[in-house]
Design an enzyme around this catalytic site. Structure first.
Site: not given
Ligand code: OXD
Ligand code: MN
Length: 588
Positions: A195, A273, A67, A246-249, A204, A224, A364, A395
């Protein structure tokens, strides 16, 4: 007479001038044609038909892998309505500038019209969107991530109640890339990127930015958040929403294989998500997952971190920017085992360790949610699932990792909103820019709130007054380290121990100790059997260090000042209450 959908499609085609317009029905045969188009484009490849049936690898342009928050805009007539945390453009100016890029952008290409539903097809909480795009990869991805095609057309009929989204790859030059949201018109324009987060407009752009704006107008919430159900012995399931950036688990937590399964505690996945939530007749906030698939970060995903998804993604999955083995199987860092010989990296080059990671750090997988063994039997329930707890996390590194204990519970809703509003987390590869930089990310919505964040906080506060049975609000930190910088908490499947304490607090049980920041588990509060952890490590994990918090409160003040007089009074009040509690706890 043309329907509102046809009129809008004609208008979009008038601007972008495609060679042909194709309305998508979502059928298997159509999908095969779309995949054929993708393969002919030269940037997508079939994977091993035996071990990964119906799976494809897509390689994006190397400058289009995440993003782009600096190119994402909220377009409202008044700049203050976008607020200090969003990029802003005046709607007329934005249409003029980006309209010039879209003019003729689909010349020589096909415009696909993709009608889709965000949410289960038969849920009153779901909503229809229509994306027009010139990317077959986007069409194939939307088919996994949403209920797409005829089902959406049937729901829409001749109504004008849909969110239109115009997407074109343009020339993929980041200098000519814009992701624009017009919240008042409920319109999305995206040009110059293929993307996921920029181009799958249901995710999003609609389900968070436009939906958050709609949710405030209409008295609901678009967040989110993952949605999970924690089953306890006897079979009762308690649902929780968790907001991590994003990308934190989030995906791993939502799909966790619980280490307490033999005691009857099991995790079910409703979403990984996004949550759309509305007050139900029973007084609970009810959540649906607006998505139908998982668009998850591949690196770091393996049998230890997420065995459920590893089982799910061996069929019908699109992989983006992963590496490929000599057997044409996908591979990434964190996939179990050493890198196999003969790897091709995400750019399509023969790989060796001098070339950096074989898969892009934001590579991804796009996989249908129903393929996960952890999918909840209620994941498509039209009424959604009742939410009993919200969990905030992220994170954390450096001072931030020391700040919050493993888990704490806020005193009440208003305090919980303060906890969410003051969240901060390290940036990740999900967005372009530096990775590992700590930034404020309230409720994990910093890149996704479609209006002024101060008004968003106010909306949260107002929802708290309206929900008869509001979720309790918690904060977690999996990242505390000891003096040797080793993590104190093992994470992954062990996190169910924290979820179990949360469940017990929701049920009015669960031993807790009051601290100035909220309730933490009493020393005997967590179920730790089967886990080797010393009493000192537990002490460290649950400690609230006054010096760190005093520093944190000064930073919070600075962050709040950004919002000026628009910041809700209640949040300043919470800030003051917190200082007073520390003064009482640590008298001068
Ligand atoms: C993000 C996703 O970037 O979920 O938050 O892809
Ligand atoms: Mn997300």
């Amino acid at each position: 007479m043309a329907t509102p959908l046809e009129s809008w499609v004609n208008e979009a085609a008038g601007l972008t001038k495609p060679d042909r317009v194709v309305y998508c029905d979502g059928s298997d045969s159509e999908n095969q044609r779309i995949i054929g188009e993708m393969l002919r484009g030269g940037d997508s490849f079939p994977l091993n038909e035996k071990t990964y049936p119906n799976c494809y690898l897509h390689r994006s342009s190397p400058n289009d892998v995440a993003r782009t928050e600096h190119l994402t805009f909220i377009c409202t007539p008044d700049k203050d309505d976008a607020g200090p945390t969003n990029n802003w453009m005046d709607p007329g100016g934005a249409k003029h500038k980006v309209g010039a890029l879209l003019d003729g952008a689909m010349h020589g290409r096909t415009m696909y019209v993709v009608p889709y539903i965000m949410g289960p097809a038969n849920s009153p909480l779901s909503k229809v969107g229509v994306e027009v795009t010139d990317s077959p990869y986007v069409v194939a991805s939307m088919r996994i991530m949403s209920r797409m095609g005829k089902v959406a057309m049937d729901r829409l009929g001749a109504s004008s109640d849909f969110v239109p989204g115009l997407h074109s790859l343009g020339d993929l030059d980041p200098m000519r890339r814009y992701i624009l949201h017009f919240p008042q018109e409920k319109l999305i324009w995206s040009v110059g990127s293929g993307y996921g987060g920029n181009a799958l407009l249901g995710k999003k752009c609609f389900a968070l930015r436009i939906a958050s704006y709609m949710a405030r107008e209409q008295g609901w919430m678009a967040e989110h958040m993952l949605i999970l159900g924690l089953e306890s012995p006897g079979g009762k399931v308690t649902y929780m929403g968790a907001a991590f950036p994003s990308a934190c688990g989030k995906t791993n937590l939502a799909m966790m294989v619980s280490v307490l399964e033999n005691q009857g505690y099991r995790v079910w996945t409703v979403g990984d998500d996004i949550a759309w939530m509305k007050i139900g007749d029973d007084g609970y906030l009810h959540a649906i997952n607006p998505e139908a698939g998982f668009f998850g970060v591949a690196p770091g995903t393996g049998l230890k971190t997420n065995p459920n998804v590893m089982g799910a993604l061996t069929k019908n999955t699109l992989f983006t920017n992963v590496a490929m083995t000599a057997q044409r199987e996908p591979w990434w860092e964190g996939f179990d085992g050493a890198p196999p010989a003969g790897l091709i990296n995400w750019k399509g080059e023969p790989w060796d360790s001098s070339k950096g990671p074989a898969a892009h750090p934001n590579a991804r997988y796009t996989v249908p949610a129903r393929q996960s063994p952890s999918i909840s039997p209620k994941w498509e329930a039209p009424e959604g699932v009742p939410i009993s707890a919200f969990i905030f996390g992220g994170r954390f590194g450096g001072r931030r990792a020391r700040l919050a204990p493993l888990v704490y519970e806020s005193f009440d809703w208003q305090h919980g909103v303060f906890v969410g509003a003051t969240m901060a987390s390290e940036t990740t590869a999900a967005a372009t820019g530096d990775v590992g930089v700590t930034r404020r990310d309230p409720m994990a919505m910093l890149p996704f709130c479609g209006y002024n964040m101060a008004d968003y906080f106010q909306h949260w506060l107002e929802m708290g007054k309206k929900i008869p049975k509001p979720p309790k609000i918690f904060h977690v930190n999996w990242f505390r380290r000891d003096a040797d910088r080793k993590f104190l908490w093992p994470g992954y499947g062990e996190n169910v121990r924290v979820l179990k304490w949360i469940l017990e607090r929701v049920e009015g049980r669960g031993a807790a100790e009051e601290t100035p920041i909220g309730y933490v588990p009493a020393r005997n509060g967590l179920t730790l059997d089967g886990l080797k952890i010393s009493p000192q490590a537990l002490e460290e994990l649950l400690k609230v260090n006054a010096d760190d918090w005093v520093q944190e409160m000064a930073d919070t003040q600075e962050f709040f000042d950004k919002f000026g007089s628009r910041l809700p009074r209640e949040l300043r009040e919470e800030h003051e209450k917190l200082s007073r509690r520390f003064q009482r706890a640590v008298p001068a």
